[in-house]
Design a protein around this motif. Structure first.
Motif, PDB file in Angstrom:
ATOM      1  N   ALA A   1       2.861 -24.769 -14.918  1.00 59.06           N
ATOM      2  CA  ALA A   1       1.658 -25.443 -15.040  1.00 59.06           C
ATOM      3  C   ALA A   1       1.305 -26.940 -16.070  1.00 59.06           C
ATOM      4  O   ALA A   1       1.139 -27.979 -15.480  1.00 59.06           O
TER       5      ALA A   1
ATOM      6  N   ALA B   1      -3.396 -25.677 -18.911  1.00 62.34           N
ATOM      7  CA  ALA B   1      -2.070 -24.441 -18.785  1.00 62.34           C
ATOM      8  C   ALA B   1      -2.737 -22.965 -19.151  1.00 62.34           C
ATOM      9  O   ALA B   1      -2.809 -21.931 -18.834  1.00 62.34           O
ATOM     10  N   GLU B   2      -3.638 -23.157 -20.333  1.00 67.02           N
ATOM     11  CA  GLU B   2      -4.369 -21.797 -20.666  1.00 67.02           C
ATOM     12  C   GLU B   2      -4.506 -20.629 -20.358  1.00 67.02           C
ATOM     13  O   GLU B   2      -5.290 -19.814 -19.419  1.00 67.02           O
TER      14      GLU B   2
ATOM     15  N   THR C   1       5.230 -20.399 -13.185  1.00 65.78           N
ATOM     16  CA  THR C   1       4.852 -19.918 -14.412  1.00 65.78           C
ATOM     17  C   THR C   1       3.482 -20.970 -15.075  1.00 65.78           C
ATOM     18  O   THR C   1       3.662 -22.134 -14.546  1.00 65.78           O
ATOM     19  N   ARG C   2       2.883 -20.607 -16.127  1.00 65.49           N
ATOM     20  CA  ARG C   2       2.304 -21.349 -17.332  1.00 65.49           C
ATOM     21  C   ARG C   2       2.555 -22.251 -17.620  1.00 65.49           C
ATOM     22  O   ARG C   2       1.866 -23.150 -17.750  1.00 65.49           O
TER      23      ARG C   2
ATOM     24  N   GLU D   1       0.310 -16.237 -16.754  1.00 63.01           N
ATOM     25  CA  GLU D   1       1.800 -16.394 -16.678  1.00 63.01           C
ATOM     26  C   GLU D   1       2.761 -15.604 -15.647  1.00 63.01           C
ATOM     27  O   GLU D   1       3.399 -17.573 -16.141  1.00 63.01           O
TER      28      GLU D   1
ATOM     29  N   LEU E   1      -8.383 -15.295 -15.510  1.00 59.87           N
ATOM     30  CA  LEU E   1      -6.658 -16.407 -15.149  1.00 59.87           C
ATOM     31  C   LEU E   1      -6.040 -16.350 -13.816  1.00 59.87           C
ATOM     32  O   LEU E   1      -6.261 -15.924 -12.575  1.00 59.87           O
TER      33      LEU E   1
ATOM     34  N   TYR F   1      -4.069 -20.970 -16.801  1.00 61.92           N
ATOM     35  CA  TYR F   1      -3.128 -19.954 -15.434  1.00 61.92           C
ATOM     36  C   TYR F   1      -2.597 -18.762 -15.794  1.00 61.92           C
ATOM     37  O   TYR F   1      -2.097 -18.498 -17.206  1.00 61.92           O
TER      38      TYR F   1
END
Length: 146
Positions: A66, A31-32, A62-63, A36, A127, A34
């Motif tokens: 994810a 998720a990092e 949203t992150r 926000e 991202l 992706y």
């Protein structure tokens, strides 16, 4: 991770890192990568989204969504049974398409399945801002049928 400055090179580096993290299976680390806020869509029929058997099948934005997707996906599949074959990564500027096949086993039914997929990703500022999946949803649905 160092991000190159050329847009296509950056896109490829982010996509390759995303695939590496997906293979490692840590939802928070995945998720990092992706943004926000983003555009996450799956090519399943709308009335099939969020079913109890396949809760990860739904649109996201949203992150945190994810990370939840990857946690839910992991919770409904047999650990250690997954394999993904990446056949090609096509990059054009900030857009990438990943083509391949996933192999999984449904935890609830014990049924193994294979599903071809295309994953369209868009990368901005290092991202992922778009994650659209086109997959063999029938193969997945059949594996989870009671």
């Amino acid at each position: 991770m160092s991000i190159p400055t050329d847009r296509a090179t950056t896109t490829r580096a982010v996509v390759e890192e995303l695939l590496r993290r997906m293979g490692a299976g840590d939802p928070e680390r995945i998720a990092e990568l992706y943004a926000e806020r983003g555009d996450w869509k799956l090519s399943w029929p709308q009335d099939e989204h969020g079913r109890a058997e396949t809760p990860w099948i739904r649109h996201r934005s949203t992150r945190a969504d994810a990370a939840a997707h990857y946690r839910e996906l992991g919770a409904h599949h047999v650990p250690g049974s997954a394999a993904t074959e990446i056949e090609r990564i096509l990059v054009d500027g900030g857009d990438a398409v990943v083509l391949g096949e996933i192999r999984q086993t449904a935890r609830e039914t014990g049924r193994a399945y294979r599903a071809r997929f295309a994953l369209h990703l868009t990368v901005e500022d290092g991202l992922v801002v778009r994650h659209h999946v086109y997959e063999d949803s029938l193969a997945v649905a059949r594996a989870f049928e009671a």
